[in-house]
Design a protein around this motif. Structure first.
Motif, PDB file in Angstrom:
ATOM      1  N   LYS A  74       0.828  -1.208   0.000  1.00  0.00           N
ATOM      2  CA  LYS A  74       0.000   0.000   0.000  1.00  0.00           C
ATOM      3  C   LYS A  74       0.860   1.255   0.000  1.00  0.00           C
ATOM      4  N   ARG A 133      -7.907  -3.274   0.922  1.00  0.00           N
ATOM      5  CA  ARG A 133      -7.663  -4.392   1.829  1.00  0.00           C
ATOM      6  C   ARG A 133      -6.232  -4.919   1.734  1.00  0.00           C
ATOM      7  N   THR A 134      -5.707  -4.981   0.508  1.00  0.00           N
ATOM      8  CA  THR A 134      -4.347  -5.489   0.310  1.00  0.00           C
ATOM      9  C   THR A 134      -3.565  -4.522  -0.579  1.00  0.00           C
ATOM     10  N   GLY A 135      -2.258  -4.694  -0.591  1.00  0.00           N
ATOM     11  CA  GLY A 135      -1.412  -3.885  -1.443  1.00  0.00           C
ATOM     12  C   GLY A 135      -1.644  -4.160  -2.919  1.00  0.00           C
ATOM     13  N   LEU A 136      -1.946  -5.410  -3.257  1.00  0.00           N
ATOM     14  CA  LEU A 136      -2.211  -5.769  -4.647  1.00  0.00           C
ATOM     15  C   LEU A 136      -3.450  -5.045  -5.168  1.00  0.00           C
ATOM     16  N   ARG A 137      -4.489  -4.993  -4.351  1.00  0.00           N
ATOM     17  CA  ARG A 137      -5.698  -4.272  -4.759  1.00  0.00           C
ATOM     18  C   ARG A 137      -5.425  -2.788  -4.931  1.00  0.00           C
TER      19      ARG A 137
END
Length: 89
Positions: A4, A56-60
């Motif tokens: 993030k 919610r996650t860094g990938l998102r």
């Protein structure tokens, strides 16, 4: 948290530039609105970077912010190429 943070650092600036640039291009009188928009740029940039931490996650965060950045710059390119906005020289 690292994903993030890197998404905020790498994608926050171009996304904020796109938002402020689109607002400047779509304004009627660019001579009167450019300076106030440039003054608001820092607040938009901080808001976009803070928004990265809502995912919610860094990938998102990377996917959504990266997709928004690509879509935004593609929209600006289409608007300029189609002659729908005039860039003041």
């Amino acid at each position: 948290m690292l994903g993030k943070s890197t998404a905020a650092a790498c994608l926050g600036l171009p996304l904020a530039v796109w938002v402020v640039g689109l607002a400047a291009l779509l304004s009627g009188d660019q001579a009167r609105t450019t300076l106030p928009l440039l003054l608001l740029f820092f607040l938009v940039w901080i808001g976009v970077m803070a928004g990265a931490f809502m995912f919610r996650t860094g990938l998102r965060a990377w996917l959504w912010m990266g997709g928004a950045t690509l879509a935004g710059y593609a929209l600006l390119h289409v608007l300029k190429a189609g002659g729908l906005v005039r860039v003041a020289a």
